[in-house]
Design an enzyme around this catalytic site. Structure first.
Site, PDB file in Angstrom:
ATOM      1  N   LYS A 122       0.845  -1.193   0.000  1.00 40.89           N
ATOM      2  CA  LYS A 122       0.000   0.000   0.000  1.00 40.89           C
ATOM      3  C   LYS A 122       0.884   1.248   0.000  1.00 40.89           C
ATOM      4  O   LYS A 122       1.886   1.303   0.719  1.00 40.89           O
ATOM      5  CB  LYS A 122      -0.911  -0.013   1.235  1.00 40.89           C
ATOM      6  CG  LYS A 122      -1.942   1.109   1.272  1.00 40.89           C
ATOM      7  CD  LYS A 122      -2.806   1.012   2.533  1.00 40.89           C
ATOM      8  CE  LYS A 122      -3.909   2.060   2.552  1.00 40.89           C
ATOM      9  NZ  LYS A 122      -4.685   2.019   3.810  1.00 40.89           N
ATOM     10  N   SER A 151      -9.733   1.953   2.900  1.00 42.87           N
ATOM     11  CA  SER A 151      -8.875   2.691   2.003  1.00 42.87           C
ATOM     12  C   SER A 151      -7.877   1.829   1.209  1.00 42.87           C
ATOM     13  O   SER A 151      -7.431   2.243   0.141  1.00 42.87           O
ATOM     14  CB  SER A 151      -8.085   3.734   2.801  1.00 42.87           C
ATOM     15  OG  SER A 151      -7.200   3.128   3.705  1.00 42.87           O
ATOM     16  N   SER A 173      -9.828  -0.321   7.101  1.00 38.50           N
ATOM     17  CA  SER A 173      -9.195  -0.142   5.787  1.00 38.50           C
ATOM     18  C   SER A 173      -8.485  -1.373   5.222  1.00 38.50           C
ATOM     19  O   SER A 173      -8.106  -1.372   4.056  1.00 38.50           O
ATOM     20  CB  SER A 173      -8.212   1.030   5.822  1.00 38.50           C
ATOM     21  OG  SER A 173      -8.899   2.243   5.713  1.00 38.50           O
TER      22      SER A 173
END
Lengths: 95, 485
Positions: free
Chosen positions: B78, B153, B177
């Site tokens: 990420k 997210s 997330s």
């Protein structure tokens, strides 16, 4: 709780956050709507309940002050928007 | 290998037996990326050259007899986790050109295992959002239905693992997330206990809630990644010095006699019927396997968790994001000589709408006259939520709930109403507030769209939730189904 335009501008100033006219308008409506949803917390009796800052209840974690090499100056300064030799150039702070 | 997505354990076996090289494995992921990225858009930066170099290095390690479980296995990271020499943007204009001078601790640990990084995954800007629609660059698509969001997210990480662009991924979880996108993309996602994994080098969002964790194709793989990234770190004073077990040891498939609670507050009005039914069927499956289920557990403060979260997380974010001033790194507005104007303009242009909203919300909640009513009140209710989990775990080994109230929603469906967007994390948020670990596993489908099952444990009882989730995967095949893309 309805946030006025003046309040939005005040918070924006505290946050050092520039907002467009349009954003101020939108923010006043959206933040008010979100704050309304927070009112549910008034229903909870928290008399005598201590606050939790973080879940592991650690306080004042200390470690020995050991001298270790820092990151190379060049690598750190490589991201600076305005560089002047080994310095970061900033706007005038005190006029 | 074509058409078949390998798990970490399968890839490891092939690498170890020299039936495949890391370079070949990496090339196959890079091929998938080239083929699928135009549709899925999971990746901000593809690191093909670096990956092939790391794969060669891994092949040398393997040739020398050093083949650890993650050696040579391609992963996606990420874009909120600092990678030395590789752009780390947080999907924000503010950090569009930022190249970290150091690695996050999790990266150091994974590189020590001989990992291969194929790319940096798209996300909601600064990890604020539930759909990747807040990315300043583009929206990632759900591989199961390209008209729908992958969740957020960490939507890029989830989508990448779901469609085989990488064999596993790392994400971060502040209010769901990792788990919400894992559920939406039908992969396994784990949020470890607060303090289990070092956050040094994780770009800070809400420091009392953030944790790093893995996206994988099954629970065994989640255990393997957790083995590699867990542990105390001198550079993160919130990490705890608690021994790291071998998390694969607990995966026995035997959950006979385990006490599992089902909190009724997680089955609320307005949730999708198919999700409720699928989760109840899954719980019945656990019962069949010998677990003792209590269907009538109550965590009465659950309905307050969302409000608590949206006070605490933005408050911490408003402080954490104060560092983006256009001076030291990141975007900088230069068209003025006035320092304050430069700062305000930098932040006006550098941040997107959701980040601005949260900075404003947090600043307001912390400001004079409102601190007690909002921030302090939220911290007190946080204590109540944590206590309810603590007392539940005196009676139950684990709690089981749905991960999200609905299947993945349509792109654009919730962007106009922040509160509706926030509600998609209603079942994941309480876990971060309490700081406990939770894992989501694929738990079925509704008209082809994924449903997730969440297993929650007490602090540092990752072994317990991995055991339950693994046993569930022994009895079901949801996690083996892959999107047809």
């Amino acid at each position: 709780m309805k946030l006025s335009k003046e309040q939005v501008l005040h918070i924006a100033r505290l946050s050092k956050l520039g907002l467009t006219e349009n954003e101020v308008e939108k923010m006043s409506e959206q933040l008010s709507n979100i704050l309304e949803n927070f009112e549910i917390l008034n229903k909870v009796d928290t008399t005598g309940i201590p606050p939790t800052a973080q879940p592991n209840a650690l306080t004042n974690v200390l470690k020995d002050d050991v001298v270790k090499p820092s990151l190379p100056q060049d690598e750190v300064l490589a991201n600076a928007p305005q560089r002047d030799g080994d310095y970061i150039r900033v706007k005038v702070v005190l006029e | 290998m074509d058409g078949k997505q390998l798990t970490i354990s399968e890839a490891h076996k092939l690498l170890k037996d020299k039936q495949i090289s890391s370079v070949e494995l990496t090339k196959s992921c890079l091929d998938r990326i080239e083929k699928l990225e135009p549709q899925v858009k999971a990746i901000v930066t593809i690191t093909a050259d670096l990956a092939l170099e790391q794969a060669k290095q891994a092949d040398r390690m393997i040739a020398a007899g050093d083949c650890k479980p993650l050696t040579g296995v391609p992963a996606m990271i990420k874009d909120v986790i600092c990678t030395k020499g590789v752009k780390t943007t947080c999907s924000s204009k503010m950090l569009e050109t930022f190249v970290p001078p150091y690695n996050a601790t999790v990266m150091e640990k994974l590189y020590g295992e001989g990992m291969v990084m194929v790319g940096k995954a798209n996300m909601d800007e600064f990890a604020m959002g539930s759909s990747t629609e807040n990315s300043a660059f583009f929206t990632t698509r759900n591989p199961w239905d390209l008209s729908r969001v992958p969740g957020g997210s960490s939507g890029g990480s989830a989508a990448a693992v779901a469609c085989g662009e990488a064999i596993y991924a790392l994400g971060s979880d502040t209010g769901g997330s990792i788990r919400q996108p894992a559920s939406f993309c039908s992969v396994t996602g784990l949020k470890p206990t607060y303090g289990r994994v070092s956050r040094y080098g994780l770009v800070a969002f809400a420091s009392s809630l953030d944790q790093i964790g893995p996206f994988t194709q099954d629970v065994t793989d989640a255990a393997l990644v957790l083995n590699a990234i867990s542990g105390f770190d001198n550079n993160d004073s919130t990490s705890l010095d608690i021994p790291v077990p071998d998390y694969t040891k607990c995966l026995t498939g035997d959950i006979k006699g385990m006490r599992i609670g089902v909190p009724k507050e997680y089955f609320v009005e307005g949730m999708q019927k198919e999700v409720e039914d699928a989760v109840k069927t899954s719980i019945a499956k656990l019962e069949e396997m010998g677990a003792v289920i209590d269907w009538n557990v109550s965590l009465p403060s659950t309905p307050y968790a969302l409000a608590v979260y949206y006070i605490i997380a933005p408050s911490e974010a408003s402080a954490n994001l104060a560092r983006y001033d256009g001076v030291k790194y990141g975007f900088s507005y230069k068209d003025t000589d006035n320092m304050w104007e430069a700062m305000e303009k930098t932040r006006e242009i550098g941040f997107g709408p959701e980040v601005k909203r949260r900075i404003m919300l947090g600043t307001y909640a912390l400001s004079a006259g409102y601190y007690d009513a909002y921030y302090l009140k939220a911290q007190k209710v946080r204590t109540l939520i944590r206590r309810e989990f603590d007392s539940a775990f005196e009676k139950y080994d684990a709690l089981v709930t749905p991960t999200t109230p609905t299947v993945p929603f349509k792109i654009g469906e919730k962007t106009q109403d922040p509160v509706q967007m926030y509600l998609s994390d209603v079942f994941t948020i309480p876990i971060n507030i309490a700081g406990v670990p939770a894992i989501t596993v694929p738990g079925g489908f509704a008209e082809g769209l994924p449903i997730g099952l969440q297993v929650i444990g007490k602090p540092f009882a990752e072994e317990t939730i991995l055991k339950v989730a693994h046993a569930y995967q022994q009895a079901t095949d949801w996690h083996r189904r892959k999107p047809k893309i």
